[in-house]
Design a protein around this motif. Structure first.
Motif, PDB file in Angstrom:
ATOM      1  N   LYS A  63       5.593   4.824  16.941  1.00  0.00           N
ATOM      2  CA  LYS A  63       5.006   3.501  16.695  1.00  0.00           C
ATOM      3  C   LYS A  63       6.063   2.406  16.658  1.00  0.00           C
ATOM      4  O   LYS A  63       5.744   1.229  16.779  1.00  0.00           O
ATOM      5  N   LEU A  64       7.304   2.790  16.518  1.00  0.00           N
ATOM      6  CA  LEU A  64       8.395   1.810  16.556  1.00  0.00           C
ATOM      7  C   LEU A  64       8.955   1.607  17.961  1.00  0.00           C
ATOM      8  O   LEU A  64       9.715   0.675  18.192  1.00  0.00           O
ATOM      9  N   ASP A  65       8.587   2.455  18.875  1.00  0.00           N
ATOM     10  CA  ASP A  65       9.130   2.386  20.234  1.00  0.00           C
ATOM     11  C   ASP A  65       8.614   1.125  20.927  1.00  0.00           C
ATOM     12  O   ASP A  65       7.407   0.947  21.073  1.00  0.00           O
ATOM     13  N   PRO A  66       9.521   0.237  21.370  1.00  0.00           N
ATOM     14  CA  PRO A  66       9.077  -0.984  22.045  1.00  0.00           C
ATOM     15  C   PRO A  66       8.296  -0.717  23.330  1.00  0.00           C
ATOM     16  O   PRO A  66       7.525  -1.555  23.767  1.00  0.00           O
ATOM     17  N   THR A 100       4.498  -2.157  13.878  1.00  0.00           N
ATOM     18  CA  THR A 100       5.571  -2.024  12.892  1.00  0.00           C
ATOM     19  C   THR A 100       4.996  -1.708  11.515  1.00  0.00           C
ATOM     20  O   THR A 100       5.541  -0.891  10.787  1.00  0.00           O
ATOM     21  N   ARG A 101       3.892  -2.340  11.180  1.00  0.00           N
ATOM     22  CA  ARG A 101       3.261  -2.072   9.876  1.00  0.00           C
ATOM     23  C   ARG A 101       2.831  -0.609   9.760  1.00  0.00           C
ATOM     24  O   ARG A 101       3.044   0.031   8.736  1.00  0.00           O
ATOM     25  N   LEU A 115       6.365   6.004   7.684  1.00  0.00           N
ATOM     26  CA  LEU A 115       7.683   6.360   7.156  1.00  0.00           C
ATOM     27  C   LEU A 115       7.652   6.452   5.632  1.00  0.00           C
ATOM     28  O   LEU A 115       8.294   7.333   5.048  1.00  0.00           O
ATOM     29  N   ASP A 116       6.910   5.564   4.993  1.00  0.00           N
ATOM     30  CA  ASP A 116       6.779   5.645   3.534  1.00  0.00           C
ATOM     31  C   ASP A 116       6.130   6.959   3.108  1.00  0.00           C
ATOM     32  O   ASP A 116       6.567   7.598   2.152  1.00  0.00           O
ATOM     33  N   ALA A 117       5.086   7.368   3.823  1.00  0.00           N
ATOM     34  CA  ALA A 117       4.417   8.641   3.506  1.00  0.00           C
ATOM     35  C   ALA A 117       5.381   9.806   3.725  1.00  0.00           C
ATOM     36  O   ALA A 117       5.437  10.736   2.915  1.00  0.00           O
ATOM     37  N   TYR A 118       6.137   9.749   4.790  1.00  0.00           N
ATOM     38  CA  TYR A 118       7.099  10.819   5.075  1.00  0.00           C
ATOM     39  C   TYR A 118       8.161  10.895   3.983  1.00  0.00           C
ATOM     40  O   TYR A 118       8.489  11.976   3.497  1.00  0.00           O
ATOM     41  N   LEU A 119       8.687   9.743   3.594  1.00  0.00           N
ATOM     42  CA  LEU A 119       9.737   9.720   2.567  1.00  0.00           C
ATOM     43  C   LEU A 119       9.210  10.141   1.201  1.00  0.00           C
ATOM     44  O   LEU A 119       9.977  10.594   0.352  1.00  0.00           O
ATOM     45  N   ALA A 120       7.907  10.024   0.986  1.00  0.00           N
ATOM     46  CA  ALA A 120       7.315  10.468  -0.281  1.00  0.00           C
ATOM     47  C   ALA A 120       7.163  11.987  -0.318  1.00  0.00           C
ATOM     48  O   ALA A 120       6.986  12.565  -1.391  1.00  0.00           O
ATOM     49  N   SER A 121       7.236  12.628   0.852  1.00  0.00           N
ATOM     50  CA  SER A 121       7.123  14.091   0.924  1.00  0.00           C
ATOM     51  C   SER A 121       8.412  14.737   0.431  1.00  0.00           C
ATOM     52  O   SER A 121       9.474  14.131   0.456  1.00  0.00           O
ATOM     53  N   THR A 122       8.291  15.983   0.014  1.00  0.00           N
ATOM     54  CA  THR A 122       9.476  16.734  -0.389  1.00  0.00           C
ATOM     55  C   THR A 122       9.878  17.658   0.744  1.00  0.00           C
ATOM     56  O   THR A 122       9.069  17.979   1.618  1.00  0.00           O
ATOM     57  N   ASN A 123      11.116  18.059   0.752  1.00  0.00           N
ATOM     58  CA  ASN A 123      11.613  19.032   1.718  1.00  0.00           C
ATOM     59  C   ASN A 123      11.378  18.585   3.157  1.00  0.00           C
ATOM     60  O   ASN A 123      10.725  19.263   3.933  1.00  0.00           O
ATOM     61  N   ARG A 171      13.094   3.003   8.351  1.00  0.00           N
ATOM     62  CA  ARG A 171      12.242   2.207   7.450  1.00  0.00           C
ATOM     63  C   ARG A 171      12.868   0.838   7.203  1.00  0.00           C
ATOM     64  O   ARG A 171      12.197  -0.188   7.225  1.00  0.00           O
ATOM     65  N   ARG A 172      14.183   0.822   6.969  1.00  0.00           N
ATOM     66  CA  ARG A 172      14.887  -0.461   6.764  1.00  0.00           C
ATOM     67  C   ARG A 172      14.827  -1.332   8.016  1.00  0.00           C
ATOM     68  O   ARG A 172      14.603  -2.542   7.931  1.00  0.00           O
ATOM     69  N   LEU A 173      15.047  -0.707   9.178  1.00  0.00           N
ATOM     70  CA  LEU A 173      14.990  -1.459  10.436  1.00  0.00           C
ATOM     71  C   LEU A 173      13.589  -2.015  10.691  1.00  0.00           C
ATOM     72  O   LEU A 173      13.434  -3.160  11.131  1.00  0.00           O
ATOM     73  N   ALA A 174      12.582  -1.213  10.415  1.00  0.00           N
ATOM     74  CA  ALA A 174      11.203  -1.655  10.620  1.00  0.00           C
ATOM     75  C   ALA A 174      10.875  -2.823   9.694  1.00  0.00           C
ATOM     76  O   ALA A 174      10.225  -3.791  10.118  1.00  0.00           O
ATOM     77  N   ALA A 175      11.329  -2.761   8.443  1.00  0.00           N
ATOM     78  CA  ALA A 175      11.085  -3.865   7.505  1.00  0.00           C
ATOM     79  C   ALA A 175      11.789  -5.130   7.993  1.00  0.00           C
ATOM     80  O   ALA A 175      11.234  -6.236   7.900  1.00  0.00           O
TER      81      ALA A 175
END
Length: 177
Positions: free
Chosen positions: A82-85, A92-93, A99-107, A118-122
């Motif tokens: 979804k970030l691929d131009p 982007t949203r 990415l937020d859901a992924y980062l909330a996952s463990t392992n 995530r930083r670049l997208a923001a």
């Protein structure tokens, strides 16, 4: 007695060595078995520019295998695509949400990459907002130039009108012979 001890030692070593070997593919969980083919299918679709197909393959996999490491990886790759131009349906949203859901996952396998993306997208989202609020400078310059030309034209017409009015006043004020 020594024969018995050596058989026990061999058995213990065999059990220990067997624990280090990966499980045969047929004994692995289904999500783990089917993830490589799913990933390759999605990657192939994305390489062809069929981002909707790639997204659908990954979404179906995540739905079929919820709460697995592989489902989290599917979410990561959906966000990356979804970030691929080149992706016409890119959002982007949506990428940030994924990415937020992924980062909330463990392992997860790509935590560092996901954090950077995530930083670049923001930052992209912030720049998009700033560009939407700021008028285009080239069109602003053109607008200013056009307005200045219009003002100058009106001033010239006003001056010509004043000159004509002064000429008429002088003619009317001049004594008749």
């Amino acid at each position: 007695m020594i024969g018995r001890l050596s058989r026990i030692a061999v058995l213990a070593l065999s059990l220990a060595a067997g624990g280090c070997l990966p499980r045969p593919r047929f004994l692995q969980p289904e999500a783990q078995r089917s993830w490589p083919a799913t990933y390759l299918s999605a990657q192939g679709a994305a390489d062809r520019g069929a981002y909707d197909d790639a997204d659908r393959v990954l979404a179906d996999f995540a739905k079929s295998h919820p709460n697995t490491t592989q489902a989290a990886e599917a979410g990561y790759w959906r966000a990356v695509y979804k970030l691929d131009p080149a992706n016409k349906g890119a959002s982007t949203r949506d990428a940030i949400t994924g990415l937020d859901a992924y980062l909330a996952s463990t392992n997860v396998d790509h935590r560092g990459e996901a954090t950077t993306l995530r930083r670049l997208a923001a930052q992209l989202l912030s720049l998009d907002r700033a560009l939407a609020q700021k008028p285009d400078e080239s069109s602003s310059a053109a607008t200013v130039k056009s307005r200045d030309e219009e003002v100058q034209k009106l001033r010239d017409e006003l001056q010509a009108t004043k000159d004509e009015l002064d000429r008429i006043k002088r003619r009317l004020a001049a004594p008749k012979p």
